[in-house]
Design a protein around this motif. Structure first.
Motif, short mmCIF file in Angstrom:
data_model
loop_
_atom_site.label_atom_id
_atom_site.label_comp_id
_atom_site.label_asym_id
_atom_site.label_seq_id
_atom_site.Cartn_x
_atom_site.Cartn_y
_atom_site.Cartn_z
N PRO A 150 2.54 -1.47 -9.47
CA PRO A 150 2.43 -1.71 -8.03
C PRO A 150 1.41 -2.80 -7.68
CG PRO A 150 2.53 0.63 -8.43
CD PRO A 150 2.44 -0.04 -9.78
N ASP A 194 1.47 -6.28 -5.08
CA ASP A 194 0.39 -6.64 -4.16
C ASP A 194 -0.04 -8.08 -4.39
OD1 ASP A 194 0.62 -3.91 -3.66
OD2 ASP A 194 -1.54 -3.54 -3.75
N HIS A 243 2.38 1.20 0.57
CA HIS A 243 3.31 1.58 -0.50
C HIS A 243 4.06 2.84 -0.09
CE1 HIS A 243 2.20 -1.15 -3.80
NE2 HIS A 243 1.09 -1.27 -3.08
N ASP A 286 7.82 1.72 -3.66
CA ASP A 286 7.49 1.87 -5.07
C ASP A 286 8.70 2.22 -5.93
OD1 ASP A 286 4.84 1.22 -4.60
OD2 ASP A 286 4.17 3.30 -4.51
#
Length: 107
Positions: free
Chosen positions: A22, A26, A45, A14
């Motif tokens: 974030p 994905d 993460h 991150d």
């Protein structure tokens, strides 16, 4: 009958996402998995590295790959570099403990 796709997991640091959400990382990994013929499971993460130990989300990733017998990890370029533990060690741990290999995907 539809064939099941092989399972892959994601790994993202991150602290390297800068201003990106974030969830966008994905989505990048999910799209890459689809195009490579994988079903993407969890994206692990990792917060900013703190010390010289193995990163906790990485340890969880290795354990999950081993448990699920998943042999592919997708990540963004550079997300296994720049930590206290060098990239080669992390790759060796994934290979030895989970028989998994890493594929870096470009956004």
């Amino acid at each position: 009958m539809t064939a099941l796709l092989p399972l892959a997991y994601g790994y993202v640091r991150d602290d390297l996402l800068r201003d990106r959400d974030p969830k966008s990382s994905d989505a990048i990994l999910r799209a890459a998995a689809r195009s490579l013929g994988y079903a993407l499971g969890t994206v692990f993460h990792e917060p900013a590295p703190q010390n010289a130990t193995l990163p906790p989300a990485f340890v969880d990733l290795v354990q999950e790959c081993r448990r699920a017998e998943a042999h592919t990890v997708l990540t963004l370029p550079g997300h296994l570099s720049g930590m206290a533990v060098c990239r080669r060690v992390l790759l060796a741990i994934l290979e030895a403990r989970a028989e998994a290999a890493v594929q870096e995907v470009r956004p």
